[in-house]
Design a protein around this motif. Structure first.
Motif, PDB file in Angstrom:
ATOM      1  N   TYR A 139       0.840  -1.205   0.000  1.00  0.00           N
ATOM      2  CA  TYR A 139       0.000   0.000   0.000  1.00  0.00           C
ATOM      3  C   TYR A 139       0.870   1.248   0.000  1.00  0.00           C
ATOM      4  O   TYR A 139       1.757   1.393   0.855  1.00  0.00           O
ATOM      5  CB  TYR A 139      -0.908   0.007   1.236  1.00  0.00           C
ATOM      6  N   ARG A 140       0.646   2.125  -0.947  1.00  0.00           N
ATOM      7  CA  ARG A 140       1.331   3.418  -0.949  1.00  0.00           C
ATOM      8  C   ARG A 140       0.320   4.473  -1.389  1.00  0.00           C
ATOM      9  O   ARG A 140      -0.288   4.325  -2.459  1.00  0.00           O
ATOM     10  CB  ARG A 140       2.521   3.424  -1.914  1.00  0.00           C
ATOM     11  N   ASP A 141       0.160   5.480  -0.556  1.00  0.00           N
ATOM     12  CA  ASP A 141      -0.803   6.526  -0.907  1.00  0.00           C
ATOM     13  C   ASP A 141      -0.123   7.486  -1.882  1.00  0.00           C
ATOM     14  O   ASP A 141       0.282   8.585  -1.524  1.00  0.00           O
ATOM     15  CB  ASP A 141      -1.273   7.241   0.368  1.00  0.00           C
ATOM     16  N   GLU A 142       0.013   7.022  -3.118  1.00  0.00           N
ATOM     17  CA  GLU A 142       0.726   7.787  -4.147  1.00  0.00           C
ATOM     18  C   GLU A 142       0.051   9.147  -4.355  1.00  0.00           C
ATOM     19  O   GLU A 142      -1.176   9.241  -4.335  1.00  0.00           O
ATOM     20  CB  GLU A 142       0.710   7.016  -5.474  1.00  0.00           C
ATOM     21  N   LEU A 143       0.890  10.161  -4.586  1.00  0.00           N
ATOM     22  CA  LEU A 143       0.372  11.504  -4.826  1.00  0.00           C
ATOM     23  C   LEU A 143      -0.551  11.501  -6.047  1.00  0.00           C
ATOM     24  O   LEU A 143      -1.636  12.055  -6.027  1.00  0.00           O
ATOM     25  CB  LEU A 143       1.564  12.451  -5.061  1.00  0.00           C
ATOM     26  N   MET A 150       0.200   0.468 -13.316  1.00  0.00           N
ATOM     27  CA  MET A 150       1.574   0.991 -13.287  1.00  0.00           C
ATOM     28  C   MET A 150       1.881   1.713 -11.978  1.00  0.00           C
ATOM     29  O   MET A 150       2.957   1.571 -11.412  1.00  0.00           O
ATOM     30  CB  MET A 150       1.786   2.005 -14.410  1.00  0.00           C
ATOM     31  N   ARG A 151       0.973   2.561 -11.579  1.00  0.00           N
ATOM     32  CA  ARG A 151       1.189   3.329 -10.346  1.00  0.00           C
ATOM     33  C   ARG A 151      -0.121   3.355  -9.587  1.00  0.00           C
ATOM     34  O   ARG A 151      -0.956   4.222  -9.769  1.00  0.00           O
ATOM     35  CB  ARG A 151       1.673   4.750 -10.653  1.00  0.00           C
ATOM     36  N   SER A 152      -0.317   2.331  -8.769  1.00  0.00           N
ATOM     37  CA  SER A 152      -1.570   2.239  -8.035  1.00  0.00           C
ATOM     38  C   SER A 152      -1.291   2.424  -6.546  1.00  0.00           C
ATOM     39  O   SER A 152      -0.137   2.515  -6.128  1.00  0.00           O
ATOM     40  CB  SER A 152      -2.235   0.894  -8.331  1.00  0.00           C
ATOM     41  N   ARG A 153      -2.333   2.501  -5.777  1.00  0.00           N
ATOM     42  CA  ARG A 153      -2.149   2.702  -4.331  1.00  0.00           C
ATOM     43  C   ARG A 153      -2.088   1.360  -3.608  1.00  0.00           C
ATOM     44  O   ARG A 153      -1.533   1.250  -2.532  1.00  0.00           O
ATOM     45  CB  ARG A 153      -3.265   3.587  -3.794  1.00  0.00           C
ATOM     46  N   ILE A 405      10.146   1.591 -17.770  1.00  0.00           N
ATOM     47  CA  ILE A 405       9.233   1.366 -16.643  1.00  0.00           C
ATOM     48  C   ILE A 405      10.026   0.577 -15.616  1.00  0.00           C
ATOM     49  O   ILE A 405      10.552  -0.499 -15.931  1.00  0.00           O
ATOM     50  CB  ILE A 405       8.025   0.512 -17.083  1.00  0.00           C
ATOM     51  N   GLU A 406      10.098   1.100 -14.388  1.00  0.00           N
ATOM     52  CA  GLU A 406      10.848   0.372 -13.360  1.00  0.00           C
ATOM     53  C   GLU A 406      10.028  -0.829 -12.898  1.00  0.00           C
ATOM     54  O   GLU A 406       9.053  -0.675 -12.181  1.00  0.00           O
ATOM     55  CB  GLU A 406      11.132   1.315 -12.173  1.00  0.00           C
ATOM     56  N   VAL A 407      10.442  -2.025 -13.333  1.00  0.00           N
ATOM     57  CA  VAL A 407       9.698  -3.220 -12.924  1.00  0.00           C
ATOM     58  C   VAL A 407      10.325  -3.890 -11.702  1.00  0.00           C
ATOM     59  O   VAL A 407       9.696  -4.690 -11.026  1.00  0.00           O
ATOM     60  CB  VAL A 407       9.541  -4.234 -14.080  1.00  0.00           C
ATOM     61  N   GLY A 408      11.579  -3.551 -11.411  1.00  0.00           N
ATOM     62  CA  GLY A 408      12.195  -4.131 -10.231  1.00  0.00           C
ATOM     63  C   GLY A 408      13.360  -3.284  -9.769  1.00  0.00           C
ATOM     64  O   GLY A 408      13.893  -2.473 -10.539  1.00  0.00           O
ATOM     65  N   GLN A 409      13.716  -3.438  -8.496  1.00  0.00           N
ATOM     66  CA  GLN A 409      14.898  -2.724  -7.998  1.00  0.00           C
ATOM     67  C   GLN A 409      15.557  -3.559  -6.913  1.00  0.00           C
ATOM     68  O   GLN A 409      14.880  -4.188  -6.095  1.00  0.00           O
ATOM     69  CB  GLN A 409      14.513  -1.331  -7.453  1.00  0.00           C
ATOM     70  N   ILE A 410      16.878  -3.585  -6.934  1.00  0.00           N
ATOM     71  CA  ILE A 410      17.625  -4.312  -5.903  1.00  0.00           C
ATOM     72  C   ILE A 410      18.570  -3.333  -5.201  1.00  0.00           C
ATOM     73  O   ILE A 410      19.085  -2.410  -5.835  1.00  0.00           O
ATOM     74  CB  ILE A 410      18.384  -5.521  -6.505  1.00  0.00           C
ATOM     75  N   SER A 445       2.374  -6.515 -10.272  1.00  0.00           N
ATOM     76  CA  SER A 445       1.269  -5.993 -11.094  1.00  0.00           C
ATOM     77  C   SER A 445       1.797  -5.014 -12.144  1.00  0.00           C
ATOM     78  O   SER A 445       1.283  -4.936 -13.256  1.00  0.00           O
ATOM     79  CB  SER A 445       0.195  -5.356 -10.205  1.00  0.00           C
ATOM     80  N   ARG A 446       2.846  -4.267 -11.797  1.00  0.00           N
ATOM     81  CA  ARG A 446       3.422  -3.354 -12.797  1.00  0.00           C
ATOM     82  C   ARG A 446       4.077  -4.130 -13.945  1.00  0.00           C
ATOM     83  O   ARG A 446       4.045  -3.708 -15.097  1.00  0.00           O
ATOM     84  CB  ARG A 446       4.441  -2.419 -12.133  1.00  0.00           C
ATOM     85  N   THR A 447       4.643  -5.296 -13.607  1.00  0.00           N
ATOM     86  CA  THR A 447       5.232  -6.139 -14.652  1.00  0.00           C
ATOM     87  C   THR A 447       4.145  -6.601 -15.619  1.00  0.00           C
ATOM     88  O   THR A 447       4.330  -6.606 -16.840  1.00  0.00           O
ATOM     89  CB  THR A 447       5.939  -7.359 -14.022  1.00  0.00           C
TER      90      THR A 447
HETATM   91  P1  ATP Z   1       8.637   4.339  -8.208  1.00  0.00           P
HETATM   92  O1  ATP Z   1       9.957   5.050  -8.301  1.00  0.00           O
HETATM   93  O2  ATP Z   1       8.098   3.900  -9.543  1.00  0.00           O
HETATM   94  O3  ATP Z   1       7.628   5.050  -7.368  1.00  0.00           O
HETATM   95  P2  ATP Z   1       9.810   2.842  -6.110  1.00  0.00           P
HETATM   96  O4  ATP Z   1      11.244   2.957  -6.492  1.00  0.00           O
HETATM   97  O5  ATP Z   1       9.265   3.699  -5.060  1.00  0.00           O
HETATM   98  O6  ATP Z   1       8.909   2.983  -7.441  1.00  0.00           O
HETATM   99  P3  ATP Z   1      10.370   0.296  -4.855  1.00  0.00           P
HETATM  100  O7  ATP Z   1      10.274   0.712  -3.465  1.00  0.00           O
HETATM  101  O8  ATP Z   1      11.684   0.064  -5.483  1.00  0.00           O
HETATM  102  O9  ATP Z   1       9.502   1.309  -5.772  1.00  0.00           O
HETATM  103  O10 ATP Z   1       9.409  -0.980  -5.047  1.00  0.00           O
HETATM  104  C1  ATP Z   1       9.743  -2.153  -5.777  1.00  0.00           C
HETATM  105  C2  ATP Z   1       8.929  -2.264  -7.044  1.00  0.00           C
HETATM  106  O11 ATP Z   1       7.533  -2.131  -6.797  1.00  0.00           O
HETATM  107  C3  ATP Z   1       9.228  -1.163  -8.046  1.00  0.00           C
HETATM  108  O12 ATP Z   1      10.368  -1.466  -8.789  1.00  0.00           O
HETATM  109  C4  ATP Z   1       7.970  -1.142  -8.885  1.00  0.00           C
HETATM  110  O13 ATP Z   1       8.047  -2.103  -9.920  1.00  0.00           O
HETATM  111  C5  ATP Z   1       6.882  -1.554  -7.917  1.00  0.00           C
HETATM  112  N1  ATP Z   1       6.082  -0.382  -7.489  1.00  0.00           N
HETATM  113  C6  ATP Z   1       6.456   0.623  -6.684  1.00  0.00           C
HETATM  114  N2  ATP Z   1       5.462   1.509  -6.495  1.00  0.00           N
HETATM  115  C7  ATP Z   1       4.409   1.026  -7.213  1.00  0.00           C
HETATM  116  C8  ATP Z   1       3.065   1.472  -7.418  1.00  0.00           C
HETATM  117  N3  ATP Z   1       2.610   2.577  -6.845  1.00  0.00           N
HETATM  118  N4  ATP Z   1       2.256   0.736  -8.203  1.00  0.00           N
HETATM  119  C9  ATP Z   1       2.695  -0.401  -8.785  1.00  0.00           C
HETATM  120  N5  ATP Z   1       3.944  -0.874  -8.623  1.00  0.00           N
HETATM  121  C10 ATP Z   1       4.794  -0.185  -7.850  1.00  0.00           C
END
Ligand code: ATP
Ligand code: MG
Length: 569
Positions: A139-143, A150-153, A405-410, A445-447
């Motif tokens: 859960y993220r209360d995105e602005l 792609m960018r959901s809450r 599109i950022e699908v993953g981060q390590i 889900s973004r993938t």
């Molecule tokens: P972004 O920069 O796009 O907001 P983030 O760097 O904050 O993403 P991470 O904390 O790295 O995101 O989360 C791991 C992965 O979760 C991200 O690489 C992305 O694929 C996915 N993700 C992050 N925020 C969201 C979102 N609001 N909706 C869908 N997928 C998300």
């Protein structure tokens, strides 16, 4: 599965709120429905795709030696206070109280929870290294929730955390995850690139993002075709471009009436914007101070680098208002680094250019022939955004830009959480040592949405076979026709018996309508039973190759599908 029983709900028109192909097609195909902004539910077809994506990720994570657990989304405030993030995380964190006024959040990520699990369970170095993961709702209360999945809450993430004895261990764990992510995104058939990334709110000192290349991506990537350097633009570096090195001259005040922008001053003085410096004043909320950032006139400020230099966060940095600038003794449009009594961050290019023009902090005047070092000083680093054709920091060849599109981060977290939360193991001298951690996220889900971005056409989605909701669909032109019905049923049974996930379109609808539905939904193979059914002849269509329709013996079509399904990776 019989199409009449599938709760199909395709839409002809493009829903108004949807702006990018994946959002439009997910809604039009009826795979997802929006509950409220940024919150979605998965309908049967969408859920099948999601599960397949999850399973591919799960398989590769399991193969890598990671252990799956499942945590709650609910996390107590106390854990977040231990890491110090309850204060730092900002309004994206969804907080709530229970009936006893105890405070909680809905997890946007799980570093705290996993660290506390391991600290409670692991004491001996014999259990290390350890890598644990989950596939779970975040859960993220995105602005600005946007672009559908792609960018959901509320979204689904695979998050993994590694625990090692030392740095070398972390390096090895990180490499395993890097390779595992490469395998996962390759299995999805994505055109992706791993790039160096900023570590943001999560912390740590080294990170890569996996970017699915796409025009609709929200990330900019700088990359070098010559040496392979690639970095998120927030992180990207470039070699300094030295514009003027001639002789030092003395400062001169120049009259620039009403010239507030770089464009105005450079065209009025008929000089390149590269000879000008841009001074932007910010307010930083953690240290409660004003900061001026100076970059060359043709450059953009990289605010992430400013935030990092100030040890701040995105939520704590904002532009100073005109009124605040005035109180600091300057004036909007004429700001400059001389005689400004605040912290000054200077891009390194400025220090390598002679005789620059800067604002004078006085209305209608600029100062010419200003020199860093002689006339002003500050904290020098790279504060500019890299641009196309800047030179690669590694090999010096021109950089290119693309969107992803950022699908993953390590991330290499090091001991940020283990120290704060006392997650230690006992070493040979019987002393507690903080574990060295890494964390690894995939936006599941973004993938899903990214796969659609890279696999669609005007008619709809083109699912790769390994994540398609079903492999094949049989469409009798008229299911009431006995011959067509008999052949369609026969093919249906044969495919099912051979582990093909197949739909039989038994609906009483026009053939054209049915074709459109399956093309929109993106089923990889279609078998059409029509006039020649009595001779066992069908039409065979492959979704990827939408214009090509061949007539062939039903058994050939069946064999081709069974073979393709057997070969799924
Ligand atoms: P972004 O920069 O796009 O907001 P983030 O760097 O904050 O993403 P991470 O904390 O790295 O995101 O989360 C791991 C992965 O979760 C991200 O690489 C992305 O694929 C996915 N993700 C992050 N925020 C969201 C979102 N609001 N909706 C869908 N997928 C998300
Ligand atoms: Mg990220």
């Amino acid at each position: 599965m019989l199409a009449s029983k599938m709760l199909l709900s395709t839409l002809k028109d493009v829903p108004q709120e949807a702006k990018i192909p994946s959002h439009i097609l997910l809604l039009r195909s009826g795979m997802i429905k929006q509950e409220v902004s940024g919150v979605f539910l998965y309908m049967p077809l969408g859920l099948r795709v999601l599960k397949k994506i999850e399973n591919i990720i799960r398989e590769e994570m399991d193969n890598s030696g990671s252990l799956e657990i499942l945590c709650s989304a609910i996390q107590p405030k106390e854990l977040w206070e231990e890491s110090g993030r309850w204060q730092k995380y900002g309004p994206e964190l969804m907080r709530f109280k229970d009936r006893h006024e105890r405070e909680f959040c809905l997890g946007p990520t799980h570093e705290e929870v996993f660290t506390s699990v391991v600290r409670d369970l692991v004491k001996s170095s014999k259990s290390l290294p350890l890598n644990i993961y989950q596939i779970q709702t975040k859960y993220r209360d995105e602005l600005r929730p946007r672009f559908g999945l792609m960018r959901s809450r509320e979204f689904i993430m695979k998050d993994a955390y590694s625990f090692d004895k030392d740095e070398a261990g972390l390096d090895a764990s990180y490499k395993v995850m890097y390779d595992t992510y490469s395998k996962i995104f390759t299995r999805f058939g994505l055109n992706f690139r791993a790039v160096l990334a900023d570590t943001g709110a999560i912390g740590g000192n080294s990170s890569h993002q996996f970017m699915a290349l796409s025009e609709v991506g929200e990330s900019d990537i700088a990359y070098c075709t010559s040496c392979g350097y690639a970095a998120d633009l927030e992180k990207a570096e470039s070699k300094c471009d030295i514009y003027e090195i001639g002789e030092e001259k003395n400062i001169e005040e120049i009259y620039t009436p009403n010239m507030k922008t770089i464009e105005e001053v450079s065209s009025y003085l008929k000089i390149s914007p590269k000879k000008l410096a841009k001074t932007i004043i910010y307010y930083e909320n953690i240290n409660k101070e004003y900061v001026a950032v100076v970059v060359r006139g043709d450059r953009e400020i990289n605010e992430i680098k400013v935030i990092n230099a100030l040890n701040s966060t995105e939520n704590d940095l904002r532009l100073a208002t005109d009124e605040e600038i005035y109180k600091l003794g300057s004036i909007h449009g004429f700001c400059g680094p001389l005689n400004l009594n605040i912290k000054i961050l200077v891009d390194e290019e400025i220090t390598l250019t002679k005789n620059i023009i800067v604002g004078s902090n006085k209305k209608d005047y600029h100062l010419a022939n200003v020199m860093y070092g002689r006339d002003f000083k500050g904290e020098v680093s790279c504060f500019r955004k890299a641009e196309a054709d800047d030179l690669c920091p590694i090999c010096g060849k021109p950089l290119k830009l693309e969107r992803g599109i950022e699908v993953g981060q390590i991330f290499k977290l090091q001991t940020k959480y283990s120290k704060a939360m006392n997650c230690t193991y006992t070493n040979e001298e019987n002393k507690p040592v903080p574990m060295v951690m890494g964390c690894y996220g995939i936006g599941v889900s973004r993938t899903l949405a990214s796969i659609i971005e890279q696999n669609h056409d005007d008619s709809g989605i083109i699912w790769p076979l390994n994540v398609a909701p079903y492999h094949a669909v049989i469409v009798p032109i008229n299911y009431k026709d006995e011959e067509q019905k008999a052949l369609a049923n026969k093919i249906y049974e044969q495919l099912k018996a051979n582990h093909v996930e197949v739909i039989l379109d038994d609906r009483d609808a026009k053939a054209g309508f049915k074709f459109k539905d399956w093309e929109l939904i993106g089923i990889p193979y279609m078998i059409i039973c029509g006039r020649n059914s009595k001779d066992n002849i069908v039409e065979f269509k492959i979704r990827k190759d939408v214009l090509n329709k061949v007539e062939l013996d039903a058994s050939k079509a069946i064999d081709e599908i069974i073979k393709a399904v057997k070969e799924i990776k």
